[in-house]
Design an enzyme around this catalytic site. Structure first.
Site, mmCIF file in Angstrom:
data_model
loop_
_atom_site.group_PDB
_atom_site.id
_atom_site.type_symbol
_atom_site.label_atom_id
_atom_site.label_comp_id
_atom_site.label_asym_id
_atom_site.label_seq_id
_atom_site.Cartn_x
_atom_site.Cartn_y
_atom_site.Cartn_z
ATOM 1 N N ARG A 63 -8.383 4.704 -5.806
ATOM 2 C CA ARG A 63 -8.130 6.096 -6.189
ATOM 3 C C ARG A 63 -7.974 6.259 -7.691
ATOM 4 O O ARG A 63 -8.167 7.365 -8.221
ATOM 5 C CB ARG A 63 -6.922 6.639 -5.415
ATOM 6 C CG ARG A 63 -7.239 6.852 -3.932
ATOM 7 C CD ARG A 63 -6.027 7.302 -3.152
ATOM 8 N NE ARG A 63 -4.979 6.315 -3.094
ATOM 9 C CZ ARG A 63 -4.922 5.307 -2.222
ATOM 10 N NH1 ARG A 63 -5.861 5.190 -1.310
ATOM 11 N NH2 ARG A 63 -3.949 4.441 -2.258
ATOM 12 N N GLU A 100 3.363 -3.140 -2.304
ATOM 13 C CA GLU A 100 4.403 -2.554 -1.440
ATOM 14 C C GLU A 100 4.152 -3.012 0.003
ATOM 15 O O GLU A 100 5.070 -3.234 0.761
ATOM 16 C CB GLU A 100 4.347 -1.024 -1.534
ATOM 17 C CG GLU A 100 5.522 -0.324 -0.888
ATOM 18 C CD GLU A 100 5.380 1.195 -0.898
ATOM 19 O OE1 GLU A 100 4.332 1.689 -1.347
ATOM 20 O OE2 GLU A 100 6.302 1.859 -0.430
HETATM 21 P P1 AMP Z 1 2.183 -0.922 -6.283
HETATM 22 O O1 AMP Z 1 1.404 -2.118 -6.705
HETATM 23 O O2 AMP Z 1 3.269 -1.252 -5.319
HETATM 24 O O3 AMP Z 1 2.664 -0.106 -7.455
HETATM 25 O O4 AMP Z 1 1.200 -0.014 -5.437
HETATM 26 C C1 AMP Z 1 0.346 0.845 -6.069
HETATM 27 C C2 AMP Z 1 -1.007 0.891 -5.416
HETATM 28 O O5 AMP Z 1 -0.929 0.956 -3.996
HETATM 29 C C3 AMP Z 1 -1.746 2.120 -5.881
HETATM 30 O O6 AMP Z 1 -3.105 1.784 -6.087
HETATM 31 C C4 AMP Z 1 -1.554 3.102 -4.740
HETATM 32 O O7 AMP Z 1 -2.737 3.825 -4.520
HETATM 33 C C5 AMP Z 1 -1.197 2.259 -3.522
HETATM 34 N N1 AMP Z 1 0.024 2.714 -2.848
HETATM 35 C C6 AMP Z 1 1.189 2.017 -2.752
HETATM 36 N N2 AMP Z 1 2.113 2.683 -2.060
HETATM 37 C C7 AMP Z 1 1.542 3.855 -1.696
HETATM 38 C C8 AMP Z 1 2.011 5.004 -0.967
HETATM 39 N N3 AMP Z 1 3.250 5.078 -0.462
HETATM 40 N N4 AMP Z 1 1.149 6.027 -0.822
HETATM 41 C C9 AMP Z 1 -0.109 5.967 -1.331
HETATM 42 N N5 AMP Z 1 -0.598 4.922 -2.021
HETATM 43 C C10 AMP Z 1 0.210 3.866 -2.199
#
Ligand code: AMP
Length: 175
Positions: A63, A100
């Site tokens: 995205r 996550e």
């Molecule tokens: P992080 O590495 O934990 O910061 O996760 C960020 C990436 O995972 C981004 O590319 C987001 O698009 C996706 N992502 C993580 N958690 C979510 C969520 N709750 N809703 C939508 N996208 C998420």
């Protein structure tokens, strides 16, 4: 008429338990599908880039491509994709990280950024910051000057900004 941030917030769709139980997924496709809102979301990034001398936009799979490429087009600068492992055809550098939900590796082409280039990193959402931290490592390894990381959405309770290795960051919709 509600302000831009309120309208964008109202358009984000919460999808519980996607892609796995316990995750509340922030679905930005209703913003993309609405021409006026998509434009406003891109304008937020453009305002944030203004006056910074940005020479390249790095967007995160997938995205981050949607927002980052529109920003790069409008700035008239190049766009670089950070992709999930195995998608880029040429020689790559890679960086592993915790998500996550799950674990992953991201890659960037070895010649994507010139040393000293001023770079902005863009993604749709900052959660734990693991993905962005991996991208930060790749950009710095190539000698890019990371001016700022920008996110449409930030899940503030996860404090992902603390993982960005001192890179200034901002987000527009905070939860
Ligand atoms: P992080 O590495 O934990 O910061 O996760 C960020 C990436 O995972 C981004 O590319 C987001 O698009 C996706 N992502 C993580 N958690 C979510 C969520 N709750 N809703 C939508 N996208 C998420």
């Amino acid at each position: 008429m509600p302000d831009t941030i309120t309208q964008l917030r109202e358009a984000v769709r919460d999808v519980p338990d996607f892609p796995m139980p316990g995750i509340l997924f922030k679905d930005i496709t209703p913003i993309l599908a609405n021409g006026a809102l998509f434009k406003r979301s891109i304008d937020l990034f453009l305002d944030a880039c203004s006056g910074k001398g940005i020479e390249k936009v790095v967007g995160i799979d997938a995205r981050g491509f949607l927002f980052g490429s529109a920003v790069a087009y409008q700035l008239g600068v190049g766009f670089v994709p950070v992709r999930k492992k195995g998608k880029l055809p040429y020689r790559t550098d890679s960086s592993a990280y915790k998500l996550e939900y799950g674990e992953a590796t991201v890659e960037m082409h070895v010649d994507a950024i010139e040393p000293g280039e001023k770079v902005v990193l863009i993604d749709d959402l900052l959660a734990t910051g693991g993905t962005s931290a991996a991208a930060v490592k790749l950009i710095r390894k190539m000698g890019g000057e990371l001016v700022e990381a920008q996110f449409l959405i930030e899940l503030e309770f996860l404090a992902g900004g603390a993982n960005l290795q001192g890179v200034p960051f901002r987000s527009f919709l905070k939860y």
